[in-house]
Design an enzyme around this catalytic site. Structure first.
Site, PDB file in Angstrom:
ATOM      1  N   ASP A  37       0.869  -1.185   0.000  1.00 14.86           N
ATOM      2  CA  ASP A  37       0.000   0.000   0.000  1.00 14.86           C
ATOM      3  C   ASP A  37       0.902   1.230   0.000  1.00 14.86           C
ATOM      4  O   ASP A  37       1.857   1.311   0.779  1.00 14.86           O
ATOM      5  CB  ASP A  37      -0.905  -0.019   1.244  1.00 14.86           C
ATOM      6  CG  ASP A  37      -2.098   0.921   1.102  1.00 14.86           C
ATOM      7  OD1 ASP A  37      -1.877   2.120   0.816  1.00 14.86           O
ATOM      8  OD2 ASP A  37      -3.242   0.470   1.276  1.00 14.86           O
ATOM      9  N   ILE A  38       0.626   2.179  -0.898  1.00 17.17           N
ATOM     10  CA  ILE A  38       1.489   3.363  -0.989  1.00 17.17           C
ATOM     11  C   ILE A  38       1.103   4.464  -0.001  1.00 17.17           C
ATOM     12  O   ILE A  38       1.758   5.503   0.051  1.00 17.17           O
ATOM     13  CB  ILE A  38       1.534   3.940  -2.429  1.00 17.17           C
ATOM     14  CG1 ILE A  38       0.134   4.235  -2.954  1.00 17.17           C
ATOM     15  CG2 ILE A  38       2.299   3.003  -3.344  1.00 17.17           C
ATOM     16  CD1 ILE A  38       0.150   5.025  -4.265  1.00 17.17           C
ATOM     17  N   GLN A 100     -14.530   2.164   2.341  1.00 22.27           N
ATOM     18  CA  GLN A 100     -13.944   1.564   1.136  1.00 22.27           C
ATOM     19  C   GLN A 100     -13.715   2.671   0.124  1.00 22.27           C
ATOM     20  O   GLN A 100     -14.615   3.473  -0.142  1.00 22.27           O
ATOM     21  CB  GLN A 100     -14.882   0.494   0.554  1.00 22.27           C
ATOM     22  CG  GLN A 100     -14.283  -0.228  -0.648  1.00 22.27           C
ATOM     23  CD  GLN A 100     -15.193  -1.315  -1.214  1.00 22.27           C
ATOM     24  OE1 GLN A 100     -16.365  -1.424  -0.840  1.00 22.27           O
ATOM     25  NE2 GLN A 100     -14.651  -2.115  -2.119  1.00 22.27           N
ATOM     26  N   HIS A 106     -10.160  -6.128  -1.857  1.00 23.40           N
ATOM     27  CA  HIS A 106      -8.769  -6.222  -1.396  1.00 23.40           C
ATOM     28  C   HIS A 106      -8.744  -6.468   0.098  1.00 23.40           C
ATOM     29  O   HIS A 106      -9.592  -5.992   0.838  1.00 23.40           O
ATOM     30  CB  HIS A 106      -7.977  -4.960  -1.745  1.00 23.40           C
ATOM     31  CG  HIS A 106      -8.634  -3.678  -1.317  1.00 23.40           C
ATOM     32  ND1 HIS A 106      -9.675  -3.117  -2.011  1.00 23.40           N
ATOM     33  CD2 HIS A 106      -8.424  -2.873  -0.258  1.00 23.40           C
ATOM     34  CE1 HIS A 106     -10.072  -2.014  -1.409  1.00 23.40           C
ATOM     35  NE2 HIS A 106      -9.336  -1.839  -0.328  1.00 23.40           N
ATOM     36  N   HIS A 108      -6.447  -5.873   3.407  1.00 23.50           N
ATOM     37  CA  HIS A 108      -5.311  -5.148   3.979  1.00 23.50           C
ATOM     38  C   HIS A 108      -4.579  -6.061   4.960  1.00 23.50           C
ATOM     39  O   HIS A 108      -5.211  -6.727   5.787  1.00 23.50           O
ATOM     40  CB  HIS A 108      -5.800  -3.942   4.787  1.00 23.50           C
ATOM     41  CG  HIS A 108      -6.423  -2.844   3.984  1.00 23.50           C
ATOM     42  ND1 HIS A 108      -5.715  -1.753   3.534  1.00 23.50           N
ATOM     43  CD2 HIS A 108      -7.699  -2.651   3.571  1.00 23.50           C
ATOM     44  CE1 HIS A 108      -6.527  -0.932   2.893  1.00 23.50           C
ATOM     45  NE2 HIS A 108      -7.742  -1.452   2.893  1.00 23.50           N
TER      46      HIS A 108
HETATM   47  P1  5GP Z   1      -9.884   0.935   1.053  1.00 22.20           P
HETATM   48  O1  5GP Z   1     -10.023   2.324   1.585  1.00 22.20           O
HETATM   49  O2  5GP Z   1     -10.706   0.750  -0.199  1.00 22.20           O
HETATM   50  O3  5GP Z   1     -10.108  -0.143   2.080  1.00 22.20           O
HETATM   51  O4  5GP Z   1      -8.356   0.784   0.679  1.00 22.20           O
HETATM   52  C1  5GP Z   1      -7.812   1.182  -0.536  1.00 22.20           C
HETATM   53  C2  5GP Z   1      -6.319   1.214  -0.339  1.00 22.20           C
HETATM   54  O5  5GP Z   1      -5.710   1.267  -1.598  1.00 22.20           O
HETATM   55  C3  5GP Z   1      -5.835   2.436   0.464  1.00 22.20           C
HETATM   56  O6  5GP Z   1      -5.166   2.023   1.630  1.00 22.20           O
HETATM   57  C4  5GP Z   1      -4.916   3.151  -0.519  1.00 22.20           C
HETATM   58  O7  5GP Z   1      -3.771   3.647   0.100  1.00 22.20           O
HETATM   59  C5  5GP Z   1      -4.566   2.078  -1.508  1.00 22.20           C
HETATM   60  N1  5GP Z   1      -4.299   2.592  -2.855  1.00 22.20           N
HETATM   61  C6  5GP Z   1      -5.080   3.463  -3.556  1.00 22.20           C
HETATM   62  N2  5GP Z   1      -4.517   3.698  -4.766  1.00 22.20           N
HETATM   63  C7  5GP Z   1      -3.369   2.948  -4.807  1.00 22.20           C
HETATM   64  C8  5GP Z   1      -2.356   2.769  -5.790  1.00 22.20           C
HETATM   65  O8  5GP Z   1      -2.372   3.336  -6.887  1.00 22.20           O
HETATM   66  N3  5GP Z   1      -1.327   1.937  -5.475  1.00 22.20           N
HETATM   67  C9  5GP Z   1      -1.259   1.279  -4.267  1.00 22.20           C
HETATM   68  N4  5GP Z   1      -0.214   0.490  -4.070  1.00 22.20           N
HETATM   69  N5  5GP Z   1      -2.199   1.429  -3.318  1.00 22.20           N
HETATM   70  C10 5GP Z   1      -3.244   2.256  -3.588  1.00 22.20           C
END
Ligand code: 5GP
Ligand code: ZN
Length: 144
Positions: A37-38, A100, A106, A108
């Site tokens: 995660d970036i 989300q 995905h 984590h």
């Molecule tokens: P969510 O909020 O949907 O549970 O998590 C999405 C995750 O994807 C976030 O932690 C965010 O940092 C990560 N993320 C979003 N865009 C990118 C990307 O382009 N590359 C990577 N490696 N992680 C991403």
């Protein structure tokens, strides 16, 4: 990746799977892909996705979720060995109310310490890309 019939155009994680945008990959097999995660909550924060575009848990067939969880176990074991955190939380968000933000299933993998102050929701703060890349290499080497 070969056959990308299960992916869609307008999804950032499908783009990562197609190699259209870069990622710090730590592992991949025929059904799953793991990368850093970036915007890490803590050092070593990684994500595991199926090579199948499904928005969330409800839309993901078992045949993709099982392999995804199996990869989560393998990658979390490697993250644990490399980062040696006090603990690891797995997290998977479904819907905006669960914060989300990317609508491709995905999981984590989040290294934790009891005092890191992390809560269920967090702001996205870009990490140090050199450090993330270095950690990705170590975790890849630690996958068994
Ligand atoms: P969510 O909020 O949907 O549970 O998590 C999405 C995750 O994807 C976030 O932690 C965010 O940092 C990560 N993320 C979003 N865009 C990118 C990307 O382009 N590359 C990577 N490696 N992680 C991403
Ligand atoms: Zn997708």
């Amino acid at each position: 990746m070969g056959d990308d019939g299960h992916l869609i155009e307008d999804c950032i994680f499908c783009k990562i799977l197609r190699g259209e945008i870069p990622s710090f990959k730590v592992f991949e097999d025929d059904k799953t892909f793991a990368f850093m995660d970036i915007n890490p909550v803590n050092e070593g924060h990684a994500l595991v996705i199926p090579k199948f575009h499904a928005e969330n848990l409800y839309a993901t067939p078992d045949e993709w979720f099982g392999p995804t969880l199996s990869t989560v176990r393998r990658v979390a074991t490697a993250v644990n060995a490399v980062v040696q955190p006090e603990g690891i939380n797995l997290l998977q968000a479904n819907g905006p109310g669960a914060k989300q933000s990317v609508f491709h299933l995905h999981m984590h993998i989040i290294p934790r310490s009891a005092t890191d102050g992390a809560t269920m929701n967090w702001d996205l703060v870009p990490g140090d890309m050199d450090a993330i890349g270095e950690l990705a290499k170590k975790i890849t080497a630690a996958i068994e």
